[in-house]
Structure formats: C-alpha cells, structure tokens
Write an enzyme that holds these catalytic residues in place. Sequence first.
Site, mmCIF file in Angstrom:
data_model
loop_
_atom_site.group_PDB
_atom_site.id
_atom_site.type_symbol
_atom_site.label_atom_id
_atom_site.label_comp_id
_atom_site.label_asym_id
_atom_site.label_seq_id
_atom_site.Cartn_x
_atom_site.Cartn_y
_atom_site.Cartn_z
ATOM 1 N N HIS A 1 -3.545 -5.649 1.112
ATOM 2 C CA HIS A 1 -2.772 -5.926 2.343
ATOM 3 C C HIS A 1 -2.558 -7.510 2.897
ATOM 4 C CE1 HIS A 1 -2.513 -1.718 3.857
ATOM 5 N NE2 HIS A 1 -3.483 -1.661 2.927
ATOM 6 N N GLU B 1 -0.937 -8.639 5.205
ATOM 7 C CA GLU B 1 -0.670 -8.689 6.492
ATOM 8 C C GLU B 1 -2.041 -8.662 7.219
ATOM 9 O OE1 GLU B 1 -0.532 -5.970 4.722
ATOM 10 O OE2 GLU B 1 -0.770 -4.195 5.895
ATOM 11 N N CYS C 1 0.862 -1.074 0.059
ATOM 12 C CA CYS C 1 0.042 0.037 -0.032
ATOM 13 C C CYS C 1 0.768 1.276 -0.104
ATOM 14 C CB CYS C 1 -0.982 -0.070 1.175
ATOM 15 S SG CYS C 1 -2.345 0.934 1.092
#
Lengths: 228, 84
Positions: free
Chosen positions: A195, A197, A86
């Site tokens: 994302h 994560e 990002c």
Amino acid sequence: MKFAVIVFPGSNCDVDMYHAIKDELGEEAEYVWHTADNLDQFDGILLPGGFSYGDYLRSGAIARFSTVMTEVVKAANAGKPVLGICNGFQILLEAGLLPGAMRRNRDLKFICRPVQLQVENAETAFTNSYSQGDVINIPVAHGEGNYYCDEVTLETLKANNQIVFTYKGDNPNGSLEKIAGIINQQGNVLGMMPHPERAVDSLLGSNDGLMLFQSIVKNWRESHVVNA
Amino acid sequence: MYKVKVYITLRESVLDPQGTAVKQSLHSMTYNQVQDVRIGKYMELSIEDTTTDVDQLVKEMCERLLANTVIEDYRYDIEEVVAL
C-alpha cells in the site's frame, strides 16, 4: 492531473488514497462510485484496497463485472495510467488487465505489517522517480497476496521487465518469485499488493510511497503539458 | 427446471495451503492413510427452462465468473427436475 478513486461496496482504502493524492501529492482527486459509466474527465484511475463485495467467491471476482470496470478497461486501452493496489490489484487480475491470479497466503494468515520492497524496474510510468534496485518501506495488509501465474506467463513477465516490485528478504505470502507488483506490456496498468498510499508521510513511519504517485504525475506532465 | 451442481477446485499444479494444513491435521489424528487433501467450493444453481443449451450456459458461467481458470478447475452435474 485529475485522478478517479473508484469506490466499490467494501472498498476501505479509498479515503487513504484520496488523502495521498489531494493532500500529500497536491493533485486533483474525486471519488467515483462503481456504477459510474463515464471516466472521460479523468487522467488517471486508482483502484483502492479493501474487500469489494465482501471478497465473495474470490477477491475481485464480482467487482470485475461492475459497470465502472467497462470504463476502466476503456481507459486502460486508451493508455491512461491505471493503478490497482491490494484488492485493486486482485480486481485487475480478475478483469484480465494483468496476467495471473492470487492464492491464499502461504501461511493462511492475514498479514498486516511494513515490508521492504525492491524496485526491479525504475523505468515505468509509476516508478521513474525511484532508482533501479532501491529498497523501499511500504506496508502490506492482505490475506490473498500469493501471486501465481504459469511458467510461460512468468517468462514473458521477465522478458518484458514487467515485474516492477519484489519483496526484499523474507517472502511474506509465498508469492511466485517474490512478486509484489507487475505492470502490463503497454506499461500503463500497474497492480501491487503493498500500500504506497499508506506510506506518504514520514510521521506515520514512511513516505517511500509518495514517489510512486509523483512518478505518475511526472510521466503524465511530460506527455501532456507543453513546456513541462 | 434444472438443478446444477458446480464443483471448483484448485488446479493440480497449484499448491493448496488449506488442503495441506488439513492433511497435516488428519495425520496428527493418526489418519496416516490420507495422501492428499484438496479444498474447493461447491455451488448449486437452479436454472429455469431455457431454449439455449444448458450445458453451454453453465460452462460459460464457470469460465467467466464461477471459476478462475488460471488457478482453478471446475466440473458440474446438470439434473433436469420437474418444478413443483
């Protein structure tokens, strides 16, 4: 394997990143402030999402001149894995470690929702645990993820299989060729808008992102650990 | 002392979604004469007297930080002013 999670003023996905590495992946991680001038002790560098320097001027434009970025460039040139997610991707573009630039989303809205990604290249240091063509469920959260590059650059990206992830189905942000993530020619710097994560635990909707981090570790072990 | 005005716009080849939205709004207000709207940034820099070439200096700042030349064009005006 020891990861640096780089923290800029305005980073806000650093804690998720740290959690993914430490608790879900079971590897070492350390927060590194943007003023750091040495990353020698780290095996991998992670640039998390957020709004570094309030996205002033352009996303990533100011962070790119932080002290730590000189070290990130050095680590990238030394062949260490560097992952920008990002805002981290935006910083890598501004720093010139990856080609192209980000524009405002086509519909001028901040998008925050899960998307389907297609794995276009499963032979990178970041995707070797996936299979070619896998469709994975990973959230996006950005206002400027509308990737752009000129035609010559696009041809080069295609010719070298540098497009690693594309959006499956609808194009959420107007990104060129539905590009969601690209890798450099050397294969050790990956930038992506979604994302992974935030997708490391099925309890929270998806753990499809975990394999990306597992791929990094697997690739690193193969070249750094004897009798791996 | 120099006053520098820097104008940054998206390159012609790059779609400007903000500009398009504003154009459509102007059309809905019946300003149908408007053919195109490009939205950009405007910056003012005050630069102290220097022995280096100011034009070169500003160009360098634009190339390195103020504009992203992958998607943006820049132009600037330099005006020499007497400091008060």
